[in-house]
Design an enzyme around this catalytic site. Structure first.
Site, PDB file in Angstrom:
ATOM      1  N   THR A  19       0.836  -1.204   0.000  1.00  0.00           N
ATOM      2  CA  THR A  19       0.000   0.000   0.000  1.00  0.00           C
ATOM      3  C   THR A  19       0.868   1.250   0.000  1.00  0.00           C
ATOM      4  OG1 THR A  19      -1.685  -1.141   1.272  1.00  0.00           O
ATOM      5  CG2 THR A  19      -1.771   1.242   1.327  1.00  0.00           C
ATOM      6  N   ARG A  26       1.731   7.278  -6.444  1.00  0.00           N
ATOM      7  CA  ARG A  26       0.658   8.213  -6.806  1.00  0.00           C
ATOM      8  C   ARG A  26       0.985   9.635  -6.357  1.00  0.00           C
ATOM      9  NH1 ARG A  26      -2.399   3.764  -5.032  1.00  0.00           N
ATOM     10  NH2 ARG A  26      -3.113   4.747  -3.105  1.00  0.00           N
ATOM     11  N   ASN A  46      -3.282 -12.468   2.811  1.00  0.00           N
ATOM     12  CA  ASN A  46      -3.086 -13.380   3.956  1.00  0.00           C
ATOM     13  C   ASN A  46      -4.410 -13.694   4.647  1.00  0.00           C
ATOM     14  OD1 ASN A  46      -2.369 -10.695   4.342  1.00  0.00           O
ATOM     15  ND2 ASN A  46      -0.447 -11.194   5.347  1.00  0.00           N
ATOM     16  N   CYS A  47      -5.342 -12.738   4.602  1.00  0.00           N
ATOM     17  CA  CYS A  47      -6.643 -12.968   5.254  1.00  0.00           C
ATOM     18  C   CYS A  47      -7.431 -14.076   4.551  1.00  0.00           C
ATOM     19  CB  CYS A  47      -7.459 -11.688   5.280  1.00  0.00           C
ATOM     20  SG  CYS A  47      -6.531 -10.313   5.995  1.00  0.00           S
ATOM     21  N   THR A 279       9.649   6.492  12.727  1.00  0.00           N
ATOM     22  CA  THR A 279      10.339   5.866  13.856  1.00  0.00           C
ATOM     23  C   THR A 279      11.222   6.901  14.559  1.00  0.00           C
ATOM     24  OG1 THR A 279      12.296   5.282  12.603  1.00  0.00           O
ATOM     25  CG2 THR A 279      10.477   3.684  12.562  1.00  0.00           C
ATOM     26  N   TYR A 433     -33.463   1.251   6.735  1.00  0.00           N
ATOM     27  CA  TYR A 433     -34.423   0.277   7.255  1.00  0.00           C
ATOM     28  C   TYR A 433     -35.437  -0.142   6.205  1.00  0.00           C
ATOM     29  CZ  TYR A 433     -38.809  -1.375   9.199  1.00  0.00           C
ATOM     30  OH  TYR A 433     -39.956  -2.085   9.415  1.00  0.00           O
ATOM     31  N   LYS A 441     -36.510   0.906  14.742  1.00  0.00           N
ATOM     32  CA  LYS A 441     -35.570   1.197  15.827  1.00  0.00           C
ATOM     33  C   LYS A 441     -34.500   0.122  15.720  1.00  0.00           C
ATOM     34  CE  LYS A 441     -38.702   2.322  19.217  1.00  0.00           C
ATOM     35  NZ  LYS A 441     -39.298   1.924  20.464  1.00  0.00           N
TER      36      LYS A 441
HETATM   37  P1  FAD Z   1       2.465  -8.637   6.338  1.00  0.00           P
HETATM   38  O1  FAD Z   1       1.235  -8.513   5.521  1.00  0.00           O
HETATM   39  O2  FAD Z   1       2.618  -9.844   7.171  1.00  0.00           O
HETATM   40  O3  FAD Z   1       3.714  -8.514   5.374  1.00  0.00           O
HETATM   41  C1  FAD Z   1       5.018  -8.564   5.855  1.00  0.00           C
HETATM   42  C2  FAD Z   1       5.933  -9.054   4.745  1.00  0.00           C
HETATM   43  O4  FAD Z   1       7.241  -8.663   5.065  1.00  0.00           O
HETATM   44  C3  FAD Z   1       5.942 -10.567   4.599  1.00  0.00           C
HETATM   45  O5  FAD Z   1       5.672 -10.946   3.274  1.00  0.00           O
HETATM   46  C4  FAD Z   1       7.372 -10.950   4.987  1.00  0.00           C
HETATM   47  O6  FAD Z   1       7.856 -12.015   4.210  1.00  0.00           O
HETATM   48  C5  FAD Z   1       8.132  -9.679   4.668  1.00  0.00           C
HETATM   49  N1  FAD Z   1       9.368  -9.517   5.418  1.00  0.00           N
HETATM   50  C6  FAD Z   1       9.542  -9.586   6.762  1.00  0.00           C
HETATM   51  N2  FAD Z   1      10.826  -9.331   7.089  1.00  0.00           N
HETATM   52  C7  FAD Z   1      11.475  -9.093   5.943  1.00  0.00           C
HETATM   53  C8  FAD Z   1      12.815  -8.773   5.637  1.00  0.00           C
HETATM   54  N3  FAD Z   1      13.732  -8.628   6.593  1.00  0.00           N
HETATM   55  N4  FAD Z   1      13.156  -8.609   4.350  1.00  0.00           N
HETATM   56  C9  FAD Z   1      12.228  -8.739   3.373  1.00  0.00           C
HETATM   57  N5  FAD Z   1      10.953  -9.045   3.608  1.00  0.00           N
HETATM   58  C10 FAD Z   1      10.570  -9.208   4.868  1.00  0.00           C
HETATM   59  N6  FAD Z   1      -6.439  -9.154   9.448  1.00  0.00           N
HETATM   60  C11 FAD Z   1      -7.698  -8.660   9.332  1.00  0.00           C
HETATM   61  O7  FAD Z   1      -7.878  -7.467   9.541  1.00  0.00           O
HETATM   62  N7  FAD Z   1      -8.737  -9.466   8.974  1.00  0.00           N
HETATM   63  C12 FAD Z   1      -8.570 -10.790   8.711  1.00  0.00           C
HETATM   64  O8  FAD Z   1      -9.521 -11.502   8.363  1.00  0.00           O
HETATM   65  C13 FAD Z   1      -7.269 -11.335   8.849  1.00  0.00           C
HETATM   66  N8  FAD Z   1      -7.051 -12.653   8.624  1.00  0.00           N
HETATM   67  C14 FAD Z   1      -5.776 -13.139   8.706  1.00  0.00           C
HETATM   68  C15 FAD Z   1      -5.558 -14.489   8.451  1.00  0.00           C
HETATM   69  C16 FAD Z   1      -4.264 -15.006   8.512  1.00  0.00           C
HETATM   70  C17 FAD Z   1      -4.042 -16.460   8.282  1.00  0.00           C
HETATM   71  C18 FAD Z   1      -3.179 -14.146   8.817  1.00  0.00           C
HETATM   72  C19 FAD Z   1      -1.785 -14.688   8.872  1.00  0.00           C
HETATM   73  C20 FAD Z   1      -3.394 -12.813   9.084  1.00  0.00           C
HETATM   74  C21 FAD Z   1      -4.690 -12.294   9.037  1.00  0.00           C
HETATM   75  N9  FAD Z   1      -4.947 -10.958   9.306  1.00  0.00           N
HETATM   76  C22 FAD Z   1      -6.218 -10.457   9.213  1.00  0.00           C
HETATM   77  C23 FAD Z   1      -3.856 -10.037   9.713  1.00  0.00           C
HETATM   78  C24 FAD Z   1      -3.348  -9.248   8.522  1.00  0.00           C
HETATM   79  O9  FAD Z   1      -3.047 -10.117   7.491  1.00  0.00           O
HETATM   80  C25 FAD Z   1      -2.116  -8.479   8.964  1.00  0.00           C
HETATM   81  O10 FAD Z   1      -2.493  -7.607   9.995  1.00  0.00           O
HETATM   82  C26 FAD Z   1      -1.510  -7.667   7.827  1.00  0.00           C
HETATM   83  O11 FAD Z   1      -1.171  -8.477   6.758  1.00  0.00           O
HETATM   84  C27 FAD Z   1      -0.263  -6.944   8.334  1.00  0.00           C
HETATM   85  O12 FAD Z   1       0.360  -6.292   7.288  1.00  0.00           O
HETATM   86  P2  FAD Z   1       1.908  -5.981   7.304  1.00  0.00           P
HETATM   87  O13 FAD Z   1       2.189  -5.247   6.047  1.00  0.00           O
HETATM   88  O14 FAD Z   1       2.271  -5.365   8.584  1.00  0.00           O
HETATM   89  O15 FAD Z   1       2.618  -7.403   7.306  1.00  0.00           O
END
Ligand code: FAD
Length: 566
Positions: A19, A26, A46-47, A279, A433, A441
């Site tokens: 994102t 953009r 991942n969800c 940070t 509604y 309500k």
């Molecule tokens: P992530 O999406 O986890 O991405 C992190 C990425 O960084 C990974 O691909 C990893 O490989 C990469 N990475 C890490 N360290 C390094 C490094 N040193 N060098 C290069 N790459 C690296 N949230 C909801 O709100 N609703 C849901 O229904 C939901 N369902 C989920 C189901 C599952 C099975 C899982 C695992 C999570 C779910 N979540 C859900 C949580 C949601 O997916 C996470 O909150 C979200 O993806 C977090 O985004 P992020 O960008 O922080 O990390």
């Protein structure tokens, strides 16, 4: 490349990282943007992983929201998969990267660095957690391994350790695949972010669906026998046999890179950021599951691993890098989970979290309305709880469980919380509604009305947890047949239709606590008695809420009164 163009490097290319990279383009057409991910994919859902394991999403490629080629062609963003960022040299403004396919190590310079490495599944140091057949679920390769194991071993029995959101989504999907599922959960309730009396409905539902629940039991060890069967032992000495074990024990922020680079880590173990997601180093931003942020309600630091906040933080970091004013408002933990046809959702603080945060000036309301007008066929019950501060009525949190209409109610309240709304705003909320969708309500209005009635003193509330100790006269205003089916031990039954002519049976020197099945008839009784000069309170949520407080496993049949009785 233009000598003046900004170099934005992003570590992690899924929810937050992807994102942030796309929005950065953009906002700045001239920037050079490179995304690194150590995994084989970027921007995957991942969800959706639990539903891929459950075969609801049969094709793996449906999970790929975007590919490196799409990033290149649509956004001119370079994506380097299977490239792990191993170190940050803050002085030189460089990162060290290991290309995982070749082992080559190289460095890249940045003007702005974004850390979006997510969170790793927790694996406590217990024996047997690395045995074949024991899995965690975070990535597409993880889901592939689980699917392969189920089919190649013809797996039949699964133990899910941890009854949080991911654990229960996996339960649903294993059941969907016809597997026999047992769940071990250390807490004495499922879905620990919810309050126990609300989560209770979910536990009962799982049991009726054939899922074996062991609440209040922790994992002690996993062993394997000669046939390859896994034996899961709990701290209470239970042994469960399984062909597959899924660990859903929560996640911990990935902070190694930040820690090694000397960035500030917060007290909850996440990377500390300001409200622009920056940070402790002005050239480094961090977002998503890896960071620690303020809880919107309690104002305390928290780590909440959810996709929505990760995405919003990605946008805010991109804005901040581009020099725009953008502020993250904080998290409120709005979450929803589908469990075999039931939905559970929460937003804002739970009662547990308020108590933990030392908040004492709050009140709560329980409600059990139909999800739409009762006269239209198919209304399903909702079980709702609203927490609000006293005396100002500011909404602090809400939880709901039911088969239909849960998500929209919690979403409405989530927005009200974010805007600092009060129970009076819920009273007045104008919601859509028609009989098949809601009620004139709406349950959201009703929550506001009950809470506001309490604040105005029109219908003061009493809490079920105080009923055993109270000196008050406990009045059951249900019909005698309902009373006979089950009632609070100290209660006296005066049915609502008889109340006006039996007032002389009620004490004037003691407070009266009235209840019915769900709180509606006792509200009418409360108003009547108050106007007749009695001191009276309504026991919130009625007998149904009383039953929800009993220990798990106790029968619940007595809580279902006639559909049209309040
Ligand atoms: P992530 O999406 O986890 O991405 C992190 C990425 O960084 C990974 O691909 C990893 O490989 C990469 N990475 C890490 N360290 C390094 C490094 N040193 N060098 C290069 N790459 C690296 N949230 C909801 O709100 N609703 C849901 O229904 C939901 N369902 C989920 C189901 C599952 C099975 C899982 C695992 C999570 C779910 N979540 C859900 C949580 C949601 O997916 C996470 O909150 C979200 O993806 C977090 O985004 P992020 O960008 O922080 O990390």
């Amino acid at each position: 490349m233009n000598a003046k163009s900004k170099r934005i490097l992003v570590v992690g290319g899924v929810a937050g990282g992807a994102t942030c990279a796309a929005r950065s383009r953009r906002l700045d057409e001239s920037a050079e943007i490179v995304v690194f991910d150590r995994g084989p994919f970027v921007s995957f859902a991942n969800c959706g992983l639990p539903y891929h394991v459950g075969d609801v999403i049969p094709k793996e490629k449906s999970l790929l929201v975007a590919t490196p080629e799409l990033f290149r062609d649509r956004f001119r963003i370079e994506v380097r998969t299977r490239n792990e960022v191993t170190a940050i040299d803050r002085k030189a403004q460089e990162i060290e990267v290991r290309e995982l396919t070749s082992g080559r190590v190289y460095r890249e310079r940045y003007d702005a660095l974004v850390l979006a490495p997510g969170a790793a599944p927790m694996k406590p140091p217990l024996p047997g957690l690395d045995l074949p057949g024991v899995f965690t679920l975070r990535t597409i390769p993880d889901s592939r391994l689980i699917r392969d194991w189920i089919s190649s071993r013809n797996a039949r029995r699964v133990v899910v350790v941890g009854a949080g959101f991911i654990g229960l989504e996996m339960v649903e999907n294993f059941v969907h695949r016809g597997l026999e599922v047992s769940v071990i959960e250390l807490a004495d309730q499922v879905l620990p972010p919810l309050d126990p009396e609300i989560a209770r409905t979910v536990a009962d539902w799982l049991t009726t669906k054939g899922v074996s629940l062991r609440l209040g039991e922790g994992l002690a060890a996993i062993e394997t026998d000669a046939s390859g069967t896994l034996r899961v032992r709990t701290n209470k000495g239970t042994e469960l046999r399984a062909d597959l074990v899924l660990l859903g024990l929560g996640v911990r922020p990935e902070t190694k890179l930040a820690l090694d680079a000397g960035l500030e880590i917060g007290q909850r173990g996440g990377i500390r950021v300001d409200d622009a997601m920056r940070t402790s180093d002005a050239r480094i931003w961090a977002i998503g599951d890896a960071v620690e942020v303020r809880d919107l309600v309690t104002k305390q630091w928290t780590v909440i691993p959810l996709a929505g906040p990760a995405n919003r933080q990605g946008r805010i970091a991109a804005d901040s890098i581009a020099g725009r004013e953008a502020r993250f408002r904080g998290v409120q933990g709005t979450a929803v989970c589908g469990i075999l046809g039931l939905t559970a959702a929460i937003t804002g603080a739970s009662e547990k979290s308020l108590v933990r945060a030392g908040v004492t000036t709050f009140e709560k309301v329980y409600l059990h309305p139909g999800h739409h007008a009762g006269y239209y066929p198919g209304a399903k019950p909702l079980h709702m709880k609203l927490l609000f501060s006293t005396p100002d009525g500011r909404i602090l949190g809400a939880q709901a469980v039911g088969e239909e209409g849960i998500d929209k109610r919690i979403d409405v309240i989530a927005m009200a919380i974010q805007k600092g709304g009060t129970v009076h705003d819920l009273e007045e909320a104008e919601l859509c509604y028609a009989p098949q969708y809601g009620s004139a309500k709406d349950p959201v209005n009703l929550l506001g009305m009950v809470a506001a009635n309490a604040l105005r003193g029109d219908a003061p509330l009493a809490r079920w947890e105080d009923v055993d100790e109270t000196e008050a006269f406990v009045l059951d205003v249900r019909q005698p047949d309902e009373f006979a089916e089950g009632h609070v031990p100290a209660a006296t039954n005066v049915p609502l239709p008889e109340l006006r002519r039996r007032l002389d049976e009620l004490p004037r020197d003691r407070e009266i606590w009235a209840y019915c099945r769900v709180g509606q008839r006792s509200y009418y009784a409360t108003r009547l008695l108050q106007q007749k000069g009695f001191r009276v309170r309504n026991l919130t949520g009625g007998y149904q809420s009383f039953l929800a407080r009993r220990p798990a496993g106790a029968p619940t049949t007595a809580c279902h009164g006639g559909a049209r009785r309040g």
